[in-house]
Design an enzyme around this catalytic site. Structure first.
Site, PDB file in Angstrom:
ATOM      1  N   PHE A 122       1.067  -0.801  -0.108  1.00 51.40           N
ATOM      2  CA  PHE A 122       0.052   0.373   0.006  1.00 51.40           C
ATOM      3  C   PHE A 122       1.506   1.305   0.077  1.00 51.40           C
ATOM      4  CE2 PHE A 122      -2.002   3.482   1.517  1.00 51.40           C
ATOM      5  CZ  PHE A 122      -3.566   3.632   1.342  1.00 51.40           C
ATOM      6  N   LYS A 134       3.821  10.941   7.241  1.00 51.58           N
ATOM      7  CA  LYS A 134       2.937  10.663   8.870  1.00 51.58           C
ATOM      8  C   LYS A 134       3.667  11.083   9.391  1.00 51.58           C
ATOM      9  CE  LYS A 134       0.406   6.608   6.299  1.00 51.58           C
ATOM     10  NZ  LYS A 134      -0.775   7.137   6.106  1.00 51.58           N
ATOM     11  N   ASP A 159       9.570   2.746   1.062  1.00 53.82           N
ATOM     12  CA  ASP A 159       8.738   3.290   1.499  1.00 53.82           C
ATOM     13  C   ASP A 159       8.424   2.948   3.279  1.00 53.82           C
ATOM     14  OD1 ASP A 159       6.130   4.229   2.243  1.00 53.82           O
ATOM     15  OD2 ASP A 159       4.544   3.349   0.564  1.00 53.82           O
TER      16      ASP A 159
END
Length: 429
Positions: free
Chosen positions: A155, A269, A240
């Site tokens: 994801f 984030k 990532d």
């Protein structure tokens, strides 16, 4: 510690009832989320309070965006100071926060350059663009032929390019046609990566730990093997670390925790401290140096307010002493995973994770992950389900050991509740 008793309502005036807010959301917001029936009005540390005064232990932490908890005083102070000075210049001009933030983040990661963006998806999109441009200008791949190897179950965001190489039918369905140039291989299989690489391959893009998939931790040799494959093929290793990085696993980077250094890091984030959207592509100059003025940009990317908060985030991450957030995740991680292992056979079929991050597979006879999340909510703990009967725990790294035990106690009780409803009381007893 028990979390089953809701706190008394706040004495201050609330802004409305849960039902009113849910009705407004249902009528006026696109239905791209299915939130739990909790409407948060205040938050601090690891706790949130809803509009009716009920308190909940937040064990989702904004999908790791709130690694430092809600309204961390150091981060809030940095934001307040910057709000009184300047919040946005655009990249048409410089700011006194951008250069220092780039330098400090580069130093923290041991790389040379930073490309500032806003969201994790933007960092991934930017990483894809940089890898392709590097492939054309440095590796010599023919124009418009660049390929990138990615992993199934990954994801990386919600843009059309990213969902095009997702293997999640919910993420992909109805959004094609998709961007070409991606080769999907099984996660955890370095040999499959090696077999997928062609002369046109410019990069391998993977999560060191797959978060959305259910906190899937690869075998110990996987990331070193990926590094070897990339070196042998002369392609970039792009990690990532939007969810896995910045302390979640008890380490600055999950990739580095495996003894591996990627060529390109994608961050987001927690980089903005749960206050401002802030993301980055971090690499050495021989990679990020391929970008020239006018070839990529962002109006808000690297804005002074986000960078001021981001600099305070870097200070917190640089503190790897016994009282720092990294040390707390390393200390409490084993506590969490030992407690979860004790629930296997009591409504849990398996769990896995690193640091303060866990994927928990619930016996599907008890219900879906959504049902477990709702049962936990009723006991004062907020989590998120993913893929059937799996739930994730990712509490703020400022959580105390007592609060962590309280969260697992609540999970055990919620499983018992569901087992009783399903006529399987002995299963979770």
């Amino acid at each position: 510690m028990t979390l089953t008793e809701p706190a008394t309502a706040r004495s201050t005036e609330t802004t409305g009832t849960t039902g009113l807010h849910e009705a407004l959301l249902h009528e006026h917001s696109a239905h791209n989320y299915h939130p739990l029936p909790v409407v948060v009005a205040e938050a601090e540390g690891a706790w949130v309070t809803d509009v009716e005064g009920r308190r909940y232990l937040d064990c989702l932490a904004g999908y790791s965006a709130l690694n430092f908890g809600h309204r961390h005083p150091v981060l809030v102070a940095a934001a307040h100071r910057q709000l009184d000075r300047v919040t946005l210049t655009s990249r048409a001009f410089g700011s006194d926060q951008l250069g220092p933030w780039c330098a400090e983040l580069s130093a923290l990661l041991g790389k040379q350059m930073v490309l500032p963006m806003n969201t994790g998806a933007e960092a991934v999109e930017s990483g894809v663009k940089v890898a392709r441009k590097w492939g054309y200008e440095v590796k010599g791949v023919p124009a418009d032929q660049a390929r990138i190897v990615v992993a199934s179950g990954g994801f990386h965001g919600r843009t059309t390019t990213i969902v095009g190489f997702s293997t999640d039918p919910d993420a992909r369905g109805g959004f094609g046609p998709f961007t070409p140039g991606f080769d999907v291989v099984p996660y955890g299989d370095a040999a499959a990566i090696r077999a997928a690489i062609t002369p046109e391959t410019v990069a391998v893009l993977i999560e060191p730990i797959q978060g959305e998939a259910g906190v899937i931790v690869p075998e110990a040799g996987y990331l070193p093997a990926v590094r070897e494959v990339c070196d042998a093929a002369g392609v970039l290793f792009v990690a990532d670390e939007v969810q896995a990085g910045l302390g979640r696993t008890g380490h600055l980077l999950a990739t580095r925790a495996a003894g591996v250094d990627a060529d390109v890091y994608l961050l987001g984030k927690a980089l903005g401290g749960g206050i401002m959207p802030l993301s980055a592509v971090v690499a050495d100059a021989d990679v990020l140096g391929v970008l020239q003025p006018g070839q990529h940009g962002s109006t808000f990317g690297g804005n002074p307010l986000a960078c001021a908060v981001g600099r305070a985030v870097i200070e917190l991450l640089a503190d790897d002493g016994p009282d720092g957030v990294l040390a707390r995740a390393r200390t409490l991680g084993p506590v969490l995973h030992e407690r979860l292992a004790g629930l296997v056979g009591k409504g849990v079929t398996g769990s896995r994770g690193v640091g303060l991050w866990a994927g928990i597979d619930v016996d599907p006879r008890l219900g879906t992950g959504r049902a477990v999340s709702e049962a936990l909510m009723r006991r004062g703990v907020l989590v998120k389900d993913t893929h059937g009967s799996t739930i994730r725990l990712s509490p703020p790294l400022v959580i105390t050991e007592a609060e962590l035990h309280g969260a697992v106690d609540a999970l055990e009780a919620a499983l018992a509740d569901l087992a009783g409803l399903a006529g399987l009381a002995g299963l979770a007893g």
